[in-house]
Design a protein around this motif. Structure first.
Motif, short mmCIF file in Angstrom:
data_model
loop_
_atom_site.label_atom_id
_atom_site.label_comp_id
_atom_site.label_asym_id
_atom_site.label_seq_id
_atom_site.Cartn_x
_atom_site.Cartn_y
_atom_site.Cartn_z
N UNK A 131 0.84 -1.21 0.00
CA UNK A 131 0.00 0.00 0.00
C UNK A 131 0.87 1.26 0.00
N UNK A 132 1.97 1.22 0.75
CA UNK A 132 2.88 2.37 0.79
C UNK A 132 3.53 2.60 -0.57
N UNK A 133 3.94 1.52 -1.24
CA UNK A 133 4.54 1.66 -2.56
C UNK A 133 3.54 2.22 -3.57
N UNK A 134 2.29 1.74 -3.50
CA UNK A 134 1.26 2.25 -4.41
C UNK A 134 1.02 3.73 -4.16
N UNK A 135 0.96 4.12 -2.91
CA UNK A 135 0.74 5.53 -2.58
C UNK A 135 1.90 6.39 -3.10
N UNK A 156 3.84 14.27 -11.73
CA UNK A 156 4.25 14.37 -13.14
C UNK A 156 3.08 14.50 -14.10
N UNK A 157 1.87 14.59 -13.57
CA UNK A 157 0.69 14.76 -14.42
C UNK A 157 0.39 13.53 -15.26
N UNK A 158 0.69 12.33 -14.72
CA UNK A 158 0.48 11.10 -15.45
C UNK A 158 -0.48 10.20 -14.68
N UNK A 159 -1.09 9.28 -15.41
CA UNK A 159 -1.87 8.25 -14.72
C UNK A 159 -0.88 7.28 -14.08
N UNK A 160 -1.36 6.53 -13.10
CA UNK A 160 -0.49 5.55 -12.45
C UNK A 160 0.03 4.55 -13.49
#
Length: 73
Positions: free
Chosen positions: A10-14, A23-27
Motif C-alpha cells: 500500500x505504501x509503494x502504491x501511494x 508528473x501529471x500522469x496516470x499511475x
C-alpha cells in the motif's frame, strides 16, 4: 493492448501514485514509462560497457599534445 499486473505494498502504491500525480500522469502511464526507461537505460549501459571493453583492447587514442603537433598547431 496487453495488461501486466504486479503486486506492491500500500505504501509503494501511494508513493507511485503521488509521483504520477506530480508528473501529471496516470499511475499506469507512470509505471509503464519508468519501467521502459529503466530497461532502455540497462541496454544502453550494456552497450556502453561492451564498447569500452572493445576500445580498451584496441585503444587508438591520441593525446591532445600529439594532435596539436600532428595538425601543426
Amino acid at each position: 493492448m496487453s495488461t501486466i499486473t504486479f503486486r506492491v505494498t500500500d505504501d509503494e502504491k501511494a508513493f507511485i501514485q503521488s509521483m504520477a500525480d506530480l508528473n501529471g500522469l496516470s499511475l499506469s502511464e507512470m509505471a509503464r514509462t519508468r519501467l521502459l526507461e529503466g530497461l532502455e537505460d540497462q541496454i544502453d549501459m550494456a552497450l556502453y560497457e561492451k564498447a569500452m571493453k572493445a576500445h580498451e583492447l584496441n585503444d587508438e587514442s591520441v593525446s591532445h599534445q600529439d594532435m596539436l603537433q600532428e595538425l601543426g598547431l
